[in-house]
Design an enzyme around this catalytic site. Structure first.
Site, mmCIF file in Angstrom:
data_model
loop_
_atom_site.group_PDB
_atom_site.id
_atom_site.type_symbol
_atom_site.label_atom_id
_atom_site.label_comp_id
_atom_site.label_asym_id
_atom_site.label_seq_id
_atom_site.Cartn_x
_atom_site.Cartn_y
_atom_site.Cartn_z
ATOM 1 N N ASN A 1 -11.159 -2.417 -5.218
ATOM 2 C CA ASN A 1 -10.385 -1.455 -6.013
ATOM 3 C C ASN A 1 -11.052 -1.101 -7.350
ATOM 4 O OD1 ASN A 1 -7.150 -2.739 -4.885
ATOM 5 N ND2 ASN A 1 -8.287 -0.954 -4.140
ATOM 6 N N ASP B 1 0.833 -1.213 0.000
ATOM 7 C CA ASP B 1 0.000 0.000 0.000
ATOM 8 C C ASP B 1 0.868 1.264 0.000
ATOM 9 O OD1 ASP B 1 -2.345 1.399 -0.044
ATOM 10 O OD2 ASP B 1 -2.789 1.176 2.083
HETATM 11 C C1 IPE Z 1 -5.380 -2.672 -0.112
HETATM 12 O O1 IPE Z 1 -5.064 -1.346 -0.291
HETATM 13 C C2 IPE Z 1 -5.444 -3.364 -1.455
HETATM 14 C C3 IPE Z 1 -4.173 -3.563 -2.128
HETATM 15 C C4 IPE Z 1 -2.997 -3.273 -1.647
HETATM 16 C C5 IPE Z 1 -4.274 -4.164 -3.433
HETATM 17 P P1 IPE Z 1 -6.203 -0.223 -0.396
HETATM 18 O O2 IPE Z 1 -5.518 1.060 -0.581
HETATM 19 O O3 IPE Z 1 -7.199 -0.596 -1.433
HETATM 20 O O4 IPE Z 1 -6.907 -0.333 1.026
HETATM 21 P P2 IPE Z 1 -7.694 0.755 1.875
HETATM 22 O O5 IPE Z 1 -8.730 1.372 0.976
HETATM 23 O O6 IPE Z 1 -6.686 1.762 2.316
HETATM 24 O O7 IPE Z 1 -8.270 -0.003 3.021
HETATM 25 C C1 IPE Z 2 -1.696 0.244 -3.365
HETATM 26 O O1 IPE Z 2 -1.432 1.600 -3.390
HETATM 27 C C2 IPE Z 2 -1.923 -0.316 -4.751
HETATM 28 C C3 IPE Z 2 -3.303 -0.755 -5.016
HETATM 29 C C4 IPE Z 2 -4.284 -0.742 -4.157
HETATM 30 C C5 IPE Z 2 -3.573 -1.238 -6.350
HETATM 31 P P1 IPE Z 2 -2.605 2.661 -3.383
HETATM 32 O O2 IPE Z 2 -2.990 2.956 -4.782
HETATM 33 O O3 IPE Z 2 -3.729 2.212 -2.522
HETATM 34 O O4 IPE Z 2 -1.892 3.915 -2.748
HETATM 35 P P2 IPE Z 2 -2.482 4.933 -1.681
HETATM 36 O O5 IPE Z 2 -2.986 4.125 -0.526
HETATM 37 O O6 IPE Z 2 -3.600 5.663 -2.361
HETATM 38 O O7 IPE Z 2 -1.341 5.804 -1.321
HETATM 39 MG MG MG Z 3 -4.102 2.426 -0.548
#
Ligand code: IPE
Ligand code: IPE
Ligand code: MG
Length: 265
Positions: free
Chosen positions: A83, A35
């Site tokens: 997502n 993340d």
């Molecule tokens: C979790 O990250 C999913 C992945 C790393 C693929 P998110 O960014 O989607 O999770 P939340 O929304 O912060 O809980």
């Molecule tokens: C994790 O990084 C990747 C996916 C969930 C695909 P994020 O895209 O959630 O990055 P932040 O949390 O917005 O910084």
């Molecule tokens: Mg995230």
């Protein structure tokens, strides 16, 4: 990085470990919620997609190190069932990125003896990606190195519901007595099948939640949260996570024999 002498692990690969890590207390299965890609990009004034691109490099490093250090399974969260709610452009970019990276890295996964699988409900993914996933799984199925699970369109709740449906169908067909359903039979119907549960869960970017990841399998995982954003996750961050894991006393609901001896109980 300084290293301790080479030792042989139980899957007969010669491994060298960074100094400070105990080779005998390495987790067998590491799971990662990768993340912070968006925040990494934002901090640099870049579009979010650049964070996803940079995140691929962190993943390649993590896979290579886990493999070098004799970890048997690495399971990463690449795309959750939630997502899809992101802007269409970002979702499309991610799908195309998965395709490109898989195509580009397939030869090196094969030469490194990596066994790759994609866990999740793969049906809604673009056709080209599904073809590549099937090809990669087939090509690497008999490899003997690290198992690399990429959770794509994965949701822990979806996984549990699908498992319940499969068991219910078997029962309705008269193939399975509901009274005989136990934890092993249930776990066999999960995307992870007979895989051992993760020992260590790493979440980057400082969030203290599991976001619908491996709800069943993480029952007794040790959790390491780091503020490092995923694209910055490097050897030092992985060593820190493993060192943290090695300080933990895993009791699985029992008692710690050392502490209880000291208390004389
Ligand atoms: C979790 O990250 C999913 C992945 C790393 C693929 P998110 O960014 O989607 O999770 P939340 O929304 O912060 O809980
Ligand atoms: C994790 O990084 C990747 C996916 C969930 C695909 P994020 O895209 O959630 O990055 P932040 O949390 O917005 O910084
Ligand atoms: Mg995230």
């Amino acid at each position: 990085m300084s290293r301790s002498p080479a030792i042989t692990t139980d899957h007969s690969r010669i491994c060298t470990y960074p100094t400070g890590l105990d080779p005998h207390r390495m987790p067998s299965h590491v799971a990662v919620i990768m993340d912070g890609n968006g925040r990494w990009a934002k901090a640099r004034g870049l579009p979010r997609i650049m964070g996803h691109r940079a995140g691929v490099e962190a993943l390649k490093t993590t896979l290579r190190l886990c493999s070098e250090w004799g970890i048997r399974t690495l399971t990463v969260y690449a795309f959750s069932t939630e997502n899809w709610s992101r802007p269409g452009d970002e979702v499309n970019f991610l799908m195309t990125l998965f395709e490109r990276v898989l195509q580009r890295e397939l030869d090196s996964l094969q030469s490194e003896q990596v066994r790759i699988s994609f866990l999740g409900d793969l049906e809604p993914l673009p056709n080209r990606l599904k073809e590549l996933i099937a090809e990669a799984r087939e090509l690497t199925a008999s490899n003997t190195g690290i198992r690399f699970n990429v959770c794509t369109n994965y949701g822990g709740r979806r996984e549990l519901v699908l498992a319940a449906q499969k068991l219910a169908r078997r029962s309705a067909r008269g193939e399975l007595d509901p009274e005989l359903i136990d934890e092993n039979i249930f776990a066999d119907e999960l995307f992870t099948g007979s895989e051992v549960d993760p020992d260590l869960l790493i979440r980057t970017s400082g969030e203290r939640r599991i976001s619908n990841f491996l709800l069943w399998q993480l029952a007794y995982a040790e959790i390491h949260v780091t503020d490092v954003l995923w694209p910055d996750f490097d050897a030092a961050a992985l060593i820190q996570a493993l060192a943290d894991y090695q300080t933990r006393c895993r009791r699985f609901g029992g008692i710690d024999p050392i502490t209880s001896d000291r208390l004389g109980s």
